[in-house]
Design an enzyme around this catalytic site. Structure first.
Site, PDB file in Angstrom:
ATOM      1  N   SER A  40      51.550 -48.003  49.076  1.00  0.00           N
ATOM      2  CA  SER A  40      51.480 -48.569  50.426  1.00  0.00           C
ATOM      3  C   SER A  40      50.069 -48.840  50.911  1.00  0.00           C
ATOM      4  O   SER A  40      49.879 -49.535  51.910  1.00  0.00           O
ATOM      5  CB  SER A  40      52.188 -47.639  51.417  1.00  0.00           C
ATOM      6  OG  SER A  40      53.572 -47.576  51.137  1.00  0.00           O
ATOM      7  N   GLU A  49      -8.208 -27.290  17.484  1.00  0.00           N
ATOM      8  CA  GLU A  49      -8.088 -28.461  16.626  1.00  0.00           C
ATOM      9  C   GLU A  49      -9.413 -29.071  16.180  1.00  0.00           C
ATOM     10  O   GLU A  49      -9.493 -29.609  15.079  1.00  0.00           O
ATOM     11  CB  GLU A  49      -7.269 -29.540  17.357  1.00  0.00           C
ATOM     12  CG  GLU A  49      -5.834 -29.163  17.643  1.00  0.00           C
ATOM     13  CD  GLU A  49      -5.001 -29.068  16.373  1.00  0.00           C
ATOM     14  OE1 GLU A  49      -5.180 -29.908  15.476  1.00  0.00           O
ATOM     15  OE2 GLU A  49      -4.194 -28.132  16.278  1.00  0.00           O
TER      16      GLU A  49
END
Length: 804
Positions: free
Chosen positions: A461, A86
């Protein structure tokens, strides 16, 4: 001389004009330029990460995958590769490289269009942080001006650190650390020189040089960068040749959770969004949950295996689809459309033999499935009926069938099918409400509906203990006799008659409260609620955390016809496990920001036991770290029922396991378990809730659209085995642990037939627990006509009453 003089003056004029133009542009644009100083405090977007209590990654949320890395941690080889690709003059320029700009200008003059911008790394930092990607001269001038300012105010190292953490490198990877994880599954510090060069080639064009999409162009770019590094003297010839010879070796690595807990992850995500809004996805929060990985894994396994076992009891519904007469390539195409669900892999039958079948998996491999794993596959006719037992693999599968297989620990495959029923599991710490495990269904990928926290079903229950608790706090005892006999209720206005019954249509007459609970006698629960009064009982039960609108205001409440989630049931049951204290379920233990600073530490209301445990943990942390902030003052949970009531309820619920509907749990070989089954009408819902002093765990199983689980399917056959599997793992190697007996209790010998204190010669007498003020007198001490709480009601009180 005249021509030379003209050329010199012309050059000077052009230079001055350029300087004046640039100065004018600077004066014009400078006021609108952002402050470079803001780069020092810039907040890069970092995803939300959710962890288990033992620091295992559960999930990551956010559009950008980014893991910022400090300059000191960047390998020198990568810096060399990046600069070679770069900006090889990065160390020498002041933000702008005139040579690169002139090269870019020449390209414009030759082609008539912008081909490259001649940008340095500093100029790219300026563009990435402050500008758009628009290609224009005004944007380029802004970029140059900003680059010059950046170079004046930041060091080269700071500029590089900003650049490598900001850049987009394809496949949602932002920054070099994320890119190394995505393409190679490891940190940038651990990749090879060749792989560093590959990553360094991505900033120029992440899509064009992406090694996953364009491996040829990516390889060319990598080799060019390696050549540049060699020519610049950054690597020697041997390393250069070795790096060139290395194959690409790249594959897509999705961030893999270390712990599969998608329902937990989604609950944590939703809570974080509620706290921080959209910033939850970008600010780099690290969330630590209350869930240990080992308990969550045990819960996952328990739910999946429990549902598969139930499902196989009811037969094989056939393949998911039939795809005969297709080529292997066509089959692989079809398999690519399928996903793994709950650990069950899609497969296509490619061969049927006497010893089993051959199947093709999504990865293109073929494996054998043994006949022994297929023998369960009797044809499903309906919920209560099965076809004949298969005699050979051909009776079950044909070539082209799309089926499911389950990988086993030894590498073999087991023949299975996706369960049609669903289940949910919630496990809490009763001392502080911490969620220790949660499963909201068979597979989150199949359905992200969280049945543990969202599905309101009738608990049957398993709700009765709340009614029994109300009775114990109103003067009843575990030895009180209540008549288990037929009863009829009518509503004249609606012409409705309700004849409640026990599940086996039998009646036992006067029966002790303890026995009525472990035998789950419906008529006793109804008589209790009738005697206590519906309004007062509803107010009492609300204390456990239930919303009154979910509780029916009639006698059916005694049979568990409320609409409640497994989380709400577990929260209510935790009161019994904690000695009467009310705690609130919570999931998030700690929140840290991107720097590791603690933003939140849970401080839930706790029982005295929980406070003692937390104090011990905090002292250990203080000793090990020395610099942690002091924890907040603990909050004592509210005690909503008498601790003695909770202790007696625990004793009664232990009998459910020792001699009642939960007897199967005796196989765990523990003496500290208490619990209760629950089954609704037509077995549409199956429940089991149970606990010791360490964990309260609730399991529900049923169909999303309520329908019968089948004949002989109850809480004890579907939900209880799942609960047992989880609790066996959760309590493995843990000593027996129940709450200590509180003061104010008596143990007396009782006549089992009268529920009163036994005389020395009473046969079959047994010992029972009583609150000191509620101990029964011996036989013969009741005044004639005195009504004993819980005794059979007078005839006039059995008259028809309004139900609705």
């Amino acid at each position: 001389m005249r021509l030379l003089r003209f050329f010199c003056w012309s050059s000077l004029a052009a230079f001055c004009g350029l300087v004046l133009s640039f100065s004018g542009a600077f004066l014009y644009l400078s006021p609108s330029l952002p402050s470079v100083e803001s780069l020092r405090s810039i907040q890069l977007q970092i995803p939300l990460r959710v962890y288990s209590s033992d620091a295992k990654l559960i999930a990551e949320f956010g559009e950008m995958r980014r893991s910022p890395i400090a300059f000191e941690d960047i390998p020198q080889d990568f810096i060399s590769a990046l600069l070679a690709a770069e900006d090889d003059n990065f160390a020498n320029h002041y933000g702008v490289d005139l040579t690169s700009l002139m090269r870019a200008a020449t390209q414009i003059l030759k082609s008539g269009q912008i081909q490259s911008g001649g940008s340095t790394i500093t100029m790219q930092v300026a563009k990435n942080f402050f500008l758009t990607s628009e290609r224009s001269f005004s944007r380029k001038i802004n970029e140059i001006l900003l680059a010059l300012q950046i170079e004046r105010e930041l060091s080269k190292n700071e500029i590089l650190e900003l650049y490598v953490n900001k850049i987009y490198l394809g496949n949602r990877a932002y920054g070099i650390e994320a890119a190394a994880q995505v393409y190679y599954g490891k940190s940038i510090r651990d990749v090879t020189l060749s792989q560093m060069a590959m990553i360094a080639g991505l900033p120029k064009a992440p899509s064009r040089f992406n090694p996953l999409v364009n491996p040829t162009r990516a390889l060319e770019r990598r080799d060019w960068i390696l050549g540049r590094m060699f020519s610049l003297g950054r690597i020697d010839q041997q390393r250069y040749k070795e790096a060139l010879a290395e194959p690409i070796n790249v594959s897509y690595h999705v961030p893999t959770p270390e712990l599969v807990a998608p329902y937990i992850a989604e609950m944590a995500r939703a809570e974080m969004v509620g706290r921080y809004g959209s910033e939850a996805y970008t600010e780099g929060f690290n969330v630590t949950t209350t869930v240990p990985s080992d308990l969550q894994l045990a819960a996952n396994t328990a739910v999946r295996e429990g549902l598969i076992t139930y499902d196989q009891r009811h037969g094989y519904r056939g393949p998911e689809s039939r795809l005969p007469g297709m080529t292997k390539e066509n089959w692989l195409t079809e398999l690519s459309k399928q996903t793994s669900l709950g650990g069950l892999e899609p497969a296509i039958v490619t061969g049927v033999e006497k010893s089993g079948i051959m199947v093709l998996l999504r990865n293109g491999e073929e494996h054998a499935v043994a006949w022994d794993s297929m023998k369960w596959a009797r044809p499903f006719l309906n919920t209560n009926s099965l076809g004949p037992r298969p005699q050979q693999p051909a009776d079950v599968s044909q070539i082209g069938d799309l089926i499911r297989v389950q990988p086993q620990d030894d590498g073999s495959l087991r023949f299975v099918q996706l369960p049609a029923a669903q289940s949910a599991l919630v496990s809490l710490d009763p001392n502080n409400g911490a969620i220790r495990a949660l499963v909201g269904g068979f597979s989150f990928e199949q359905s992200n509906y969280n049945r543990a926290a969202q599905a309101k079903r009738q608990p049957g229950s398993s709700f009765k203990p709340f009614v029994y608790s109300a009775a114990l706090d109103k003067g009843y005892t575990a030895a009180t006799l209540v008549n288990d006999a037929p009863i009829v209720f009518a509503d004249d206005a609606l012409s409705q008659v309700w004849r409640p019954k026990n599940d086996n249509n039998t009646f036992l007459g006067p029966i002790r409260l303890r026995e009525a609970l472990y035998r789950s006698r419906n008529l006793v629960s109804i008589r209790l609620l009738q005697d206590l009064g519906i309004a007062s009982t509803l107010s009492y039960i609300e204390r456990f955390g239930f919303d009154k609108k979910d509780l029916p205001p009639n006698l059916s409440l005694a049979l568990g016809t409320a609409s409640l989630t497994p989380m709400e049931i577990a929260e209510g049951w935790s009161v019994f496990a904690s000695g009467g204290y009310k705690t609130e379920p919570y999931l998030i233990e700690q929140i840290e920001d991107r720097t590791g600073k603690q933003l939140f530490n849970a401080n839930p209301a706790q029982t005295p036991t929980g406070i003692a445990q937390r104090a011990e943990q905090n002292s250990t942390i203080q000793l090990s770290t020395g610099d942690q902030p002091l924890p907040p003052e603990p909050v004592l949970a509210e005690q909503i029922i008498d601790g003695r009531t909770a202790y007696i309820m625990t004793s009664m619920l232990q009998d459910v396991i020792k001699r009642g509907t939960g007897r199967r749990a005796m196989a765990l070989g523990r003496d500290d378990l208490a619990g209760k089954t629950g089954t609704t009408n037509e077995s549409k819902d199956s429940w089991f809730s149970g606990y010791n002093a360490d964990y309260i765990t609730t399991v529900w199983a049923g169909f999303d659209q309520p329908e019968s689980l089948g004949r002989n399917e109850y809480g004890g056959t579907v939900a209880l085995p799942i609960w047992m599997s989880y609790m066996a793992a959760a309590l493995k190697d843990k000593p027996s642990h129940l709450l200590a007996e509180p003061e104010g209790l008596l143990t007396l010998r009782i006549d089992p037939h009268s529920g009163r204190a036994a005389t020395p010669d009473t046969p079959e007498a047994y010992f029972e627990l009583f609150k000191s003020e509620d101990s029964p007198p011996p036989m013969g001490e009741f005044e004639p006509g005195t009504y004993i709480p819980g005794s059979p009601l007078p005839a006039d009180e059995l008259a028809p009453i309004d139900l609705f």
